[in-house]
Write a protein that holds these residues in place. Structure first.
Motif, mmCIF file in Angstrom:
data_model
loop_
_atom_site.group_PDB
_atom_site.id
_atom_site.type_symbol
_atom_site.label_atom_id
_atom_site.label_comp_id
_atom_site.label_asym_id
_atom_site.label_seq_id
_atom_site.Cartn_x
_atom_site.Cartn_y
_atom_site.Cartn_z
ATOM 1 N N THR A 138 0.850 -1.182 0.000
ATOM 2 C CA THR A 138 0.000 0.000 0.000
ATOM 3 C C THR A 138 0.883 1.228 0.000
ATOM 4 O OG1 THR A 138 -1.563 1.358 1.275
ATOM 5 C CG2 THR A 138 -0.217 -0.192 2.527
ATOM 6 N N ASP A 140 0.089 3.843 1.267
ATOM 7 C CA ASP A 140 -0.190 4.525 2.527
ATOM 8 C C ASP A 140 0.763 4.101 3.648
ATOM 9 O OD1 ASP A 140 -2.380 5.304 1.002
ATOM 10 O OD2 ASP A 140 -3.675 3.779 1.880
ATOM 11 N N ARG A 184 -4.722 7.987 2.240
ATOM 12 C CA ARG A 184 -5.945 7.551 2.903
ATOM 13 C C ARG A 184 -6.032 8.210 4.275
ATOM 14 N NH1 ARG A 184 -7.506 1.217 3.633
ATOM 15 N NH2 ARG A 184 -5.858 1.442 5.193
ATOM 16 N N ASP A 185 -6.060 7.443 5.361
ATOM 17 C CA ASP A 185 -6.250 8.033 6.690
ATOM 18 C C ASP A 185 -4.947 8.213 7.464
ATOM 19 O OD1 ASP A 185 -9.102 8.119 6.489
ATOM 20 O OD2 ASP A 185 -9.118 5.955 6.751
ATOM 21 N N ALA A 236 -6.392 13.206 3.767
ATOM 22 C CA ALA A 236 -7.379 12.945 4.828
ATOM 23 C C ALA A 236 -7.435 14.033 5.883
ATOM 24 C CB ALA A 236 -7.096 11.605 5.500
ATOM 25 N N ARG A 246 -14.318 15.354 0.403
ATOM 26 C CA ARG A 246 -14.424 14.165 -0.443
ATOM 27 C C ARG A 246 -15.029 14.531 -1.787
ATOM 28 N NH1 ARG A 246 -13.533 9.629 2.712
ATOM 29 N NH2 ARG A 246 -14.249 8.287 1.026
ATOM 30 N N SER A 255 -14.379 9.471 -2.595
ATOM 31 C CA SER A 255 -12.989 9.297 -2.193
ATOM 32 C C SER A 255 -12.468 10.652 -1.721
ATOM 33 C CB SER A 255 -12.138 8.769 -3.352
ATOM 34 O OG SER A 255 -12.111 9.698 -4.423
ATOM 35 N N TYR A 256 -11.368 10.604 -0.967
ATOM 36 C CA TYR A 256 -10.762 11.848 -0.525
ATOM 37 C C TYR A 256 -10.291 12.653 -1.737
ATOM 38 C CZ TYR A 256 -10.551 10.278 4.351
ATOM 39 O OH TYR A 256 -10.864 9.868 5.614
#
Length: 359
Positions: A138, A140, A184-185, A236, A246, A255-256
Motif C-alpha cells: 500500500t 499509505d 488515505r487516513d 485525509a 471528499r 474518495s478523498y
C-alpha cells in the motif's frame, strides 16, 4: 511433492507489484512448484471459467522489475461477502469465490494487498479452508506489524519529485505552493515527502492544525528573507470545522480529494499570499518502482513462498528490525499504523523548523 500456488493482487495498485509476482514465481520454481496467476483479485475467482493462467519465469524478461501496476490486474471494489446485486442491495457471493479456488485445485494462495484486502481474503480462507499467506502493499504504509509496505517508497519519491519541480516556480513568482498527496487516513506520504522535499509546512490527519498557526509560520519564512513557501497536505486532513473533503464519483462512490484547495484558499485569505495548488492523485500509484520497492518486493515474495514450504499459514510477511519476518495475519490487519505524533520523523521535522500547524 509438487504444489499449485495461487497468486493474486487486490486493492489499489502501486509500484512494485510485478516485482513481487516475479519473486514468487522464481522462488516457487526453485521448489518445483507451479504458480497460477489469478486475474483481478477475487473478481477472477468469481467468473466462470475462472480467469487465471499458469505462470513461469520464462515470461519475465528484464522489464518486469521496472513495470508499474500489476500484470495480473486488481480490484478494490465489490466485496464478495456484500456483492452488489444490481438492484441497490447486496448478496453474499463468497461461496462462488471458494468454488473458484477449488476449481483451480490450489494447495495455497498468496494474496498481495492492504489491510482491507487481506481482511477479506483471510475471511475467505477461513471459510474455504485455504492455506493463505499475505504480502503487504500500500502506498499509505499503514498496515500494522510491518515497517515497510510495498509501493510506499515509490509514492514518496513521486511526491518529492513534485516538490523539486514546484520549488523553482514558487521562488520565481513569490508564491506559496500547496501539494496535496494521497495516504488515505494516514500521513506517512506527506510526512516523509515533506521532510525530503524541503517543505515548510506539513499537515497530516494525526496532528490537528490551525490556519492561523500555518499563516504565522509562512510569515516567519518571509521575514527570514525567503519569498516562497512549500506546504504538503495529506488528503485525509480535515477542514477547520472537522469535516473531511471528499469527491463523489459518477458510480456513486466517494474518495478523498480537495483538501489542498481548501487549505490553499484559507492560506490566501489569511496571508494575502499568491497560492497555487497541485493535487498529485493517482500519479503516486503509477510509474516505475524505485529500487527500495523492487528490493523489498523481492524479499517479501521469496519469504512468502518459503512460508508455504514450511507449512506456515494465516501469516503475513513483514519487515522488522532490518529483516524479513512473518506475523499473525489477524494481528497485522487489526492494528492500523498511523503516524506517531511524537515519533522519530515528526521530531525530525520539528527539529528542522517544519510546522505542523499546531504551534
Amino acid at each position: 511433492m509438487s504444489k499449485r500456488i495461487g497468486l493474486l493482487t487486490s486493492g489499489g495498485d502501486c509500484a512494485g507489484l510485478n516485482a513481487i509476482i516475479r519473486a514468487v514465481v522464481r522462488r516457487a520454481e526453485g521448489y518445483g512448484w507451479q504458480v497460477v496467476g489469478i486475474r483481478e483479485g477475487t473478481a477472477g475467482l468469481l467468473d466462470r471459467p475462472v480467469r487465471a493462467e499458469e505462470m513461469s519465469s520464462g515470461i519475465f524478461d528484464g522489464t518486469i522489475l521496472r513495470m508499474g501496476g500489476t500484470i495480473l490486474g486488481t480490484t478494490n471494489k465489490n466485496d464478495p461477502f456484500a456483492y452488489p446485486d444490481g438492484a441497490g442491495g447486496t448478496i453474499d457471493r463468497s461461496d462462488d469465490v471458494v468454488a473458484g479456488y477449488r476449481e483451480l485445485k490450489l494447495d495455497a494462495l498468496i494474496g498481495i494487498g492492504g489491510d482491507g484486502s487481506m481482511g477479506i481474503l483471510r475471511k475467505l480462507a477461513k471459510k474455504g479452508g485455504w492455506n493463505f499467506v499475505g504480502i503487504p502493499k500500500t502506498i499509505d504504509n499503514d498496515v500494522g506489524s510491518t515497517e515497510i509496505s510495498i509501493g510506499h517508497a515509490s509514492a514518496v519519491n513521486v511526491a518529492v519529485n513534485a516538490l523539486d519541480h514546484l520549488q523553482p516556480t514558487a521562488a520565481s513568482h513569490n508564491r506559496v505552493m500547496v501539494l496535496e498527496v494521497m495516504g488515505r487516513d494516514a500521513g506517512h506520504i506527506a510526512l516523509s515527502s515533506g521532510i525530503a522535499g524541503g517543505a515548510d509546512v506539513i499537515l497530516i490527519p494525526e496532528i490537528p492544525y490551525r490556519i492561523e498557526a500555518v499563516a504565522r509560520h509562512i510569515e516567519r519564512v518571509r521575514q527570514g528573507g525567503r519569498n516562497f513557501a512549500l506546504v504538503v497536505v495529506a488528503e485525509a486532513v480535515l477542514t477547520e470545522s472537522g469535516e473531511p473533503v471528499r469527491q463523489r464519483h459518477a458510480s456513486g462512490g466517494t474518495s478523498y480529494g480537495g483538501i489542498g484547495h481548501y487549505i490553499g484558499d484559507r492560506i490566501a485569505a489569511t496571508t494575502e499570499s499568491e497560492v497555487r495548488v497541485t493535487v498529485l492523485g493517482h500519479v503516486q500509484r503509477g510509474g516505475m518502482p524505485v529500487s527500495r520497492d523492487r528490493l523489498m518486493a523481492s524479499v517479501f515474495g521469496v519469504h512468502a513462498v518459503d512460508l508455504i514450504a514450511q507449512g506456515s499459514f494465516d501469516r503475513m510477511v513483514a519487515w522488522q528490525h532490518r529483516q524479513a519476518v512473518d506475523v499473525p495475519l489477524e494481528q497485522a490487519i487489526e492494528h492500523f499504523k498511523a503516524v506517531e505524533p511524537d515519533g522519530a520523523l515528526v521530531r525530525t521535522a520539528r527539529g528542522l523548523g517544519i510546522s505542523f500547524g499546531d504551534g
